[in-house]
Design a protein around this motif. Sequence first.
Motif, short mmCIF file in Angstrom:
data_model
loop_
_atom_site.label_atom_id
_atom_site.label_comp_id
_atom_site.label_asym_id
_atom_site.label_seq_id
_atom_site.Cartn_x
_atom_site.Cartn_y
_atom_site.Cartn_z
N ASN A 142 -31.12 -1.86 170.54
CA ASN A 142 -31.93 -0.77 171.09
C ASN A 142 -32.63 0.06 170.02
N ASP A 143 -32.09 0.06 168.81
CA ASP A 143 -32.74 0.79 167.73
C ASP A 143 -34.06 0.14 167.31
N TYR A 144 -34.24 -1.13 167.65
CA TYR A 144 -35.44 -1.87 167.26
C TYR A 144 -36.32 -2.20 168.48
N LEU A 145 -36.03 -1.59 169.60
CA LEU A 145 -36.65 -1.94 170.87
C LEU A 145 -38.08 -1.38 170.99
N LEU A 146 -38.99 -2.21 171.51
CA LEU A 146 -40.33 -1.79 171.90
C LEU A 146 -40.44 -2.06 173.40
N ARG A 147 -40.90 -1.06 174.13
CA ARG A 147 -40.98 -1.22 175.59
C ARG A 147 -42.24 -0.54 176.11
N THR A 148 -42.83 -1.15 177.15
CA THR A 148 -43.96 -0.52 177.82
C THR A 148 -44.01 -0.96 179.28
N ARG A 149 -44.58 -0.10 180.10
CA ARG A 149 -44.88 -0.42 181.49
C ARG A 149 -46.39 -0.47 181.67
N PHE A 150 -46.84 -1.04 182.79
CA PHE A 150 -48.29 -1.14 182.98
C PHE A 150 -48.65 -1.32 184.45
N HIS A 151 -49.88 -0.94 184.76
CA HIS A 151 -50.53 -1.26 186.02
C HIS A 151 -51.66 -2.24 185.71
N LYS A 152 -51.96 -3.10 186.67
CA LYS A 152 -52.96 -4.13 186.41
C LYS A 152 -53.83 -4.34 187.65
N PHE A 153 -55.15 -4.43 187.43
CA PHE A 153 -56.11 -4.81 188.46
C PHE A 153 -56.81 -6.08 187.99
N PHE A 189 -40.57 -0.46 163.47
CA PHE A 189 -41.65 -0.13 162.54
C PHE A 189 -41.26 1.05 161.64
N GLU A 190 -40.01 1.04 161.21
CA GLU A 190 -39.44 2.19 160.51
C GLU A 190 -40.23 2.57 159.26
N ASN A 191 -40.76 1.58 158.55
CA ASN A 191 -41.47 1.85 157.31
C ASN A 191 -42.98 1.77 157.47
N ASP A 192 -43.47 1.87 158.71
CA ASP A 192 -44.91 1.76 158.96
C ASP A 192 -45.29 2.82 159.99
N THR A 193 -45.52 4.03 159.50
CA THR A 193 -45.84 5.16 160.38
C THR A 193 -47.10 4.90 161.18
N GLN A 194 -48.10 4.29 160.53
CA GLN A 194 -49.36 4.04 161.23
C GLN A 194 -49.16 3.09 162.41
N ARG A 195 -48.30 2.10 162.21
CA ARG A 195 -48.09 1.16 163.30
C ARG A 195 -47.29 1.78 164.44
N ARG A 196 -46.37 2.66 164.13
CA ARG A 196 -45.66 3.38 165.19
C ARG A 196 -46.66 4.19 166.02
N GLU A 197 -47.55 4.90 165.35
CA GLU A 197 -48.56 5.67 166.06
C GLU A 197 -49.48 4.74 166.85
#
Length: 271
Positions: A142-153, A189-197
């Motif tokens: 869970n410390d390395y988890l990336l998650r997203t939800r979405f709507h699609k048309f 992305f612990e060492n990549d602030t730009q990628r986290r953003e």
Amino acid sequence: MKKLRLFLMALPVCALFSCSRDIYVPNQANVPLLKEKNELKANLSLTNWQAAYSITDNIALMVNGQYVHRGWLYTNGDNDGDDDLFVDKNTRGGLFEGGVGFFKAVDTRKRAVFDVYAGYGAGAFKTLDRAYNSAPDGALANDYLLRTRFHKFFVQPSFGLAHKVVEAAFTSRFSIVKFHDQTLGVKAFENDTQRRENFMRLGDKAVPFFEPTFTVRAGYRYIKWYGQLMFSVPMNDETYNNYNVNDYFQPVSVTMGVTLNFGQWVKDAGK
């Protein structure tokens, strides 16, 4: 158009030389090629389940489900290694969608079919930052988890040939996906602030995708094997800060399965 052609040509190269973090895997296109009222066609595969039913001679409904879980493809030893060249093996999730469409046979023998469907869906995906592969023993996923939800048309016009033995179709699906509720583990992305953003900005704007698809079916009457090749091209990459397009979106999908077809013309084809 020239830019799009170059993009499509570059997709296989991108897949070979990048390790993607897929939080959007396009679902298989449902391409029913129905011909008449009360015809039912269903597609069954390991990751996609679809059905379409014609309520009149020209109007049909469809429902589509998808669930991606690639763990069964890999042994425990594989999980400690690098990513597969073409897919993110840690991706989990899927969607459910429904649609309505118009179809019409365009030749006197009713073998050539044009149809167009439009619909809406919703879903979610999650994966792990690839740094988890080299994390120390006892590290929490869970410390390395990336998650997203979405709507699609989506809107998908198709043209194809439907015969009792062979079917083939080309589909040009256009999808608009709106991501929301992105979450990142503390070490993703612990060492990549730009990628986290960058990842958290995926929900800033809806993302349009062009998804050209080729579908082939072969068998006899009620049951056929099918294969489908899809390219998924994001048409607006301004929010991705020059990362490769398949850093977050899977660019190429290949699915195979079985199609079941029930209708009067299918029954009559055996006479």
